[in-house]
Design a protein around this motif. Structure first.
Motif, PDB file in Angstrom:
ATOM      1  N   LYS A  14       0.794  -1.168   0.147  1.00 59.21           N
ATOM      2  CA  LYS A  14      -0.048  -0.013  -0.012  1.00 59.21           C
ATOM      3  C   LYS A  14       0.983   1.423   0.002  1.00 59.21           C
ATOM      4  O   LYS A  14       1.793   1.243   0.859  1.00 59.21           O
ATOM      5  CB  LYS A  14      -0.902  -0.002   1.220  1.00 59.21           C
ATOM      6  CG  LYS A  14      -1.761   1.405   1.407  1.00 59.21           C
ATOM      7  CD  LYS A  14      -2.866   1.235   0.492  1.00 59.21           C
ATOM      8  CE  LYS A  14      -3.969   2.383   0.700  1.00 59.21           C
ATOM      9  NZ  LYS A  14      -5.399   2.071  -0.135  1.00 59.21           N
ATOM     10  N   LEU A  44       1.273   5.192   0.824  1.00 50.85           N
ATOM     11  CA  LEU A  44       0.631   6.311   1.575  1.00 50.85           C
ATOM     12  C   LEU A  44       1.555   7.677   1.509  1.00 50.85           C
ATOM     13  O   LEU A  44       2.473   7.464   1.344  1.00 50.85           O
ATOM     14  CB  LEU A  44       0.426   5.802   3.144  1.00 50.85           C
ATOM     15  CG  LEU A  44      -0.299   4.636   3.183  1.00 50.85           C
ATOM     16  CD1 LEU A  44      -0.301   4.287   4.913  1.00 50.85           C
ATOM     17  CD2 LEU A  44      -1.882   4.903   2.833  1.00 50.85           C
ATOM     18  N   LEU A  88      -0.879  -3.447   4.761  1.00 43.54           N
ATOM     19  CA  LEU A  88      -1.558  -2.569   5.639  1.00 43.54           C
ATOM     20  C   LEU A  88      -3.181  -3.240   5.912  1.00 43.54           C
ATOM     21  O   LEU A  88      -3.503  -3.613   5.098  1.00 43.54           O
ATOM     22  CB  LEU A  88      -2.005  -1.266   5.146  1.00 43.54           C
ATOM     23  CG  LEU A  88      -2.665  -0.325   5.358  1.00 43.54           C
ATOM     24  CD1 LEU A  88      -1.866   0.497   6.541  1.00 43.54           C
ATOM     25  CD2 LEU A  88      -3.416   0.875   4.512  1.00 43.54           C
ATOM     26  N   GLU A 145      -6.698  -2.352   7.565  1.00 47.00           N
ATOM     27  CA  GLU A 145      -7.539  -1.228   7.971  1.00 47.00           C
ATOM     28  C   GLU A 145      -8.903  -1.771   8.318  1.00 47.00           C
ATOM     29  O   GLU A 145      -9.261  -2.916   7.710  1.00 47.00           O
ATOM     30  CB  GLU A 145      -7.814  -0.367   6.582  1.00 47.00           C
ATOM     31  CG  GLU A 145      -6.680   0.163   6.074  1.00 47.00           C
ATOM     32  CD  GLU A 145      -6.842   1.052   5.006  1.00 47.00           C
ATOM     33  OE1 GLU A 145      -7.029   2.177   4.742  1.00 47.00           O
ATOM     34  OE2 GLU A 145      -6.665   0.098   3.643  1.00 47.00           O
ATOM     35  N   ASN A 168     -12.615  -0.409   9.616  1.00 49.03           N
ATOM     36  CA  ASN A 168     -13.604   0.458   9.773  1.00 49.03           C
ATOM     37  C   ASN A 168     -14.735  -0.006  10.726  1.00 49.03           C
ATOM     38  O   ASN A 168     -15.928   0.657  10.711  1.00 49.03           O
ATOM     39  CB  ASN A 168     -14.150   1.139   8.466  1.00 49.03           C
ATOM     40  CG  ASN A 168     -13.052   1.787   7.724  1.00 49.03           C
ATOM     41  OD1 ASN A 168     -12.234   2.580   8.424  1.00 49.03           O
ATOM     42  ND2 ASN A 168     -12.771   1.322   6.477  1.00 49.03           N
ATOM     43  N   LYS A 177     -10.858   4.663  12.515  1.00 49.22           N
ATOM     44  CA  LYS A 177     -10.369   3.826  11.307  1.00 49.22           C
ATOM     45  C   LYS A 177      -8.949   3.270  11.977  1.00 49.22           C
ATOM     46  O   LYS A 177      -8.124   3.976  12.041  1.00 49.22           O
ATOM     47  CB  LYS A 177     -10.160   4.500  10.050  1.00 49.22           C
ATOM     48  CG  LYS A 177      -9.395   3.907   8.996  1.00 49.22           C
ATOM     49  CD  LYS A 177      -8.970   4.681   7.727  1.00 49.22           C
ATOM     50  CE  LYS A 177      -8.540   3.908   6.634  1.00 49.22           C
ATOM     51  NZ  LYS A 177      -8.392   4.774   5.357  1.00 49.22           N
ATOM     52  N   THR A 183      -5.531   1.689  11.779  1.00 46.86           N
ATOM     53  CA  THR A 183      -4.656   1.090  10.565  1.00 46.86           C
ATOM     54  C   THR A 183      -3.236   0.452  11.421  1.00 46.86           C
ATOM     55  O   THR A 183      -2.832   0.784  12.205  1.00 46.86           O
ATOM     56  CB  THR A 183      -4.158   2.334  10.093  1.00 46.86           C
ATOM     57  OG1 THR A 183      -3.467   3.343  10.946  1.00 46.86           O
ATOM     58  CG2 THR A 183      -5.270   3.042   8.937  1.00 46.86           C
ATOM     59  N   GLY A 211       0.192  -1.353  10.134  1.00 45.36           N
ATOM     60  CA  GLY A 211       1.241  -1.419   9.256  1.00 45.36           C
ATOM     61  C   GLY A 211       2.285  -2.737   9.581  1.00 45.36           C
ATOM     62  O   GLY A 211       2.821  -2.730  10.567  1.00 45.36           O
ATOM     63  N   HIS A 265       6.393   4.845   9.239  1.00 40.26           N
ATOM     64  CA  HIS A 265       5.061   4.203   9.507  1.00 40.26           C
ATOM     65  C   HIS A 265       4.372   5.311  10.097  1.00 40.26           C
ATOM     66  O   HIS A 265       3.083   5.655  10.192  1.00 40.26           O
ATOM     67  CB  HIS A 265       5.039   2.990  10.276  1.00 40.26           C
ATOM     68  CG  HIS A 265       5.319   1.961   9.582  1.00 40.26           C
ATOM     69  ND1 HIS A 265       4.261   0.890   9.345  1.00 40.26           N
ATOM     70  CD2 HIS A 265       6.387   1.494   8.867  1.00 40.26           C
ATOM     71  CE1 HIS A 265       4.857  -0.027   8.635  1.00 40.26           C
ATOM     72  NE2 HIS A 265       5.910   0.166   8.302  1.00 40.26           N
ATOM     73  N   ILE A 321       0.044   5.524  10.414  1.00 40.01           N
ATOM     74  CA  ILE A 321      -0.073   4.217  10.992  1.00 40.01           C
ATOM     75  C   ILE A 321      -0.321   4.103  12.536  1.00 40.01           C
ATOM     76  O   ILE A 321       0.523   4.821  13.219  1.00 40.01           O
ATOM     77  CB  ILE A 321       1.023   3.186  10.640  1.00 40.01           C
ATOM     78  CG1 ILE A 321       1.176   3.223   8.996  1.00 40.01           C
ATOM     79  CG2 ILE A 321       0.723   2.062  11.058  1.00 40.01           C
ATOM     80  CD1 ILE A 321       0.015   2.700   8.443  1.00 40.01           C
ATOM     81  N   GLN A 322      -1.357   3.723  13.078  1.00 39.92           N
ATOM     82  CA  GLN A 322      -1.392   3.374  14.449  1.00 39.92           C
ATOM     83  C   GLN A 322      -0.778   2.430  15.161  1.00 39.92           C
ATOM     84  O   GLN A 322      -0.474   2.638  16.533  1.00 39.92           O
ATOM     85  CB  GLN A 322      -2.833   3.342  14.808  1.00 39.92           C
ATOM     86  CG  GLN A 322      -4.008   4.538  14.148  1.00 39.92           C
ATOM     87  CD  GLN A 322      -5.298   4.288  14.107  1.00 39.92           C
ATOM     88  OE1 GLN A 322      -5.830   3.497  13.361  1.00 39.92           O
ATOM     89  NE2 GLN A 322      -6.158   5.200  15.059  1.00 39.92           N
TER      90      GLN A 322
END
Length: 301
Positions: A30, A32, A46, A48, A50, A55, A57, A59, A81, A86-87
């Motif tokens: 992906k 970004l 990635l 994701e 929802n 959201k 995310t 990585g 990241h 990225i979380q």
């Protein structure tokens, strides 16, 4: 896209298979956008989701290097990241990690695992665990600002201070610290002809940057005594410090609806940071957005 190893292909297949019944989306390679380096960055895998209030995310960075991963490589991956939002970061290594890298990853709350561990991981359980949310506080300190000017009048003395103002090409007057902060945080909305990140140094809790901007239309800088000068180019050194909020937010399902709850009203040394929380609700659930910002410090030269 680089040629992938068999282990990598197996990992992508395993994650997709485990998450097939969930709402999660798994994307290989992906791209970004990184606003710091101002270019697209590739995320190996990635995830994701929802299905919650926000959201989520995750990585996943995969490496098949012949030697164990060390701290410098982890630092580079963390920066990449986090810069793209990225979380949660997972680093998967075929050859494992050095002891110091394992300690560093744990300190930075990064999951550092082997390919074998990744293949046997219960990814649905991992996804649920990752839903526990902690606010990341991003504090930007402008260390110094440098600019090229042409004076509009004869002067013997110029004093640039915190009260120095900038008159933009849209006739908006801002303190120079606010103007530079906006250049850093929202460069696409500014009057920029060219923007360059000259240097970036990664630290344990953030990064140090040197950026420069050339303006499409000249701006007017006014010192504390009212002396005006035209400016078409500016640069700044600034520090980005990332720290965790002392309060953990939690994720649960209530009446078949996802809920995030918790608060953070005592930030200690980070008391200068402004946190704005907005929430909207309807019959379908609640969505929340966090806006966290801080600015301090300034030297002019």
């Amino acid at each position: 896209m680089p040629k992938r190893t068999n282990e990598y292909q197996k990992l992508v297949l395993a994650i997709n298979k485990h998450l097939a019944s969930s709402n999660a989306i798994v994307t290989e390679s992906k791209m970004l956008y990184d606003p710091v380096s101002e270019q697209d960055r590739e995320i190996d895998i990635l995830i994701e989701d929802n299905s919650g209030l926000y959201k989520l995310t995750i990585g996943i960075e995969c490496t098949a290097k012949s030697r164990p991963i060390g701290v410098p490589v982890i630092e580079q991956l963390i920066t990449k990241h986090k810069n793209v939002g990225i979380q949660k970061i997972v680093i998967v290594s075929k050859s494992g990690f050095t002891i110091s890298a394992q300690k560093f990853a744990k300190k930075m709350q990064i999951d550092a695992i082997s390919f074998g561990q990744a293949l046997s991981q219960s990814w649905p359980s991992f996804l649920n665990k990752a839903r526990d949310v902690r606010l990341i506080l991003n504090s930007i300190t402008i260390d110094d600002i440098d600019f090229n000017v042409t004076f509009l009048e004869d002067t013997e003395k110029v004093e640039y201070t915190l009260e120095t103002t900038v008159l933009t090409y849209t006739n908006e007057r801002l303190l120079i610290s606010d103007f530079v902060y906006d250049l850093i945080s929202s460069p696409s909305t500014q009057n920029i002809k060219e923007s360059n990140v000259v240097d970036v140094e990664v630290t344990n809790d953030g990064s140090k940057h040197n950026s420069e901007w050339t303006f499409e239309h000249e701006i007017i800088i006014t010192d504390k005594n009212g002396v005006k000068a035209k400016c078409t180019k500016m640069s700044a050194n600034y520090t980005v410090v990332r720290s965790l909020s002392p309060e953990q937010l939690s994720y649960e399902d209530f009446n078949n609806k996802p809920i995030i709850y918790g608060s953070s009203d005592n930030l200690g040394a980070k008391k200068d940071i402004n946190i704005t929380v907005t929430a909207t609700g309807n019959n379908e659930g609640v969505s929340m957005a966090f806006n966290i910002s801080s600015r301090s410090g300034l030297n002019l030269r």
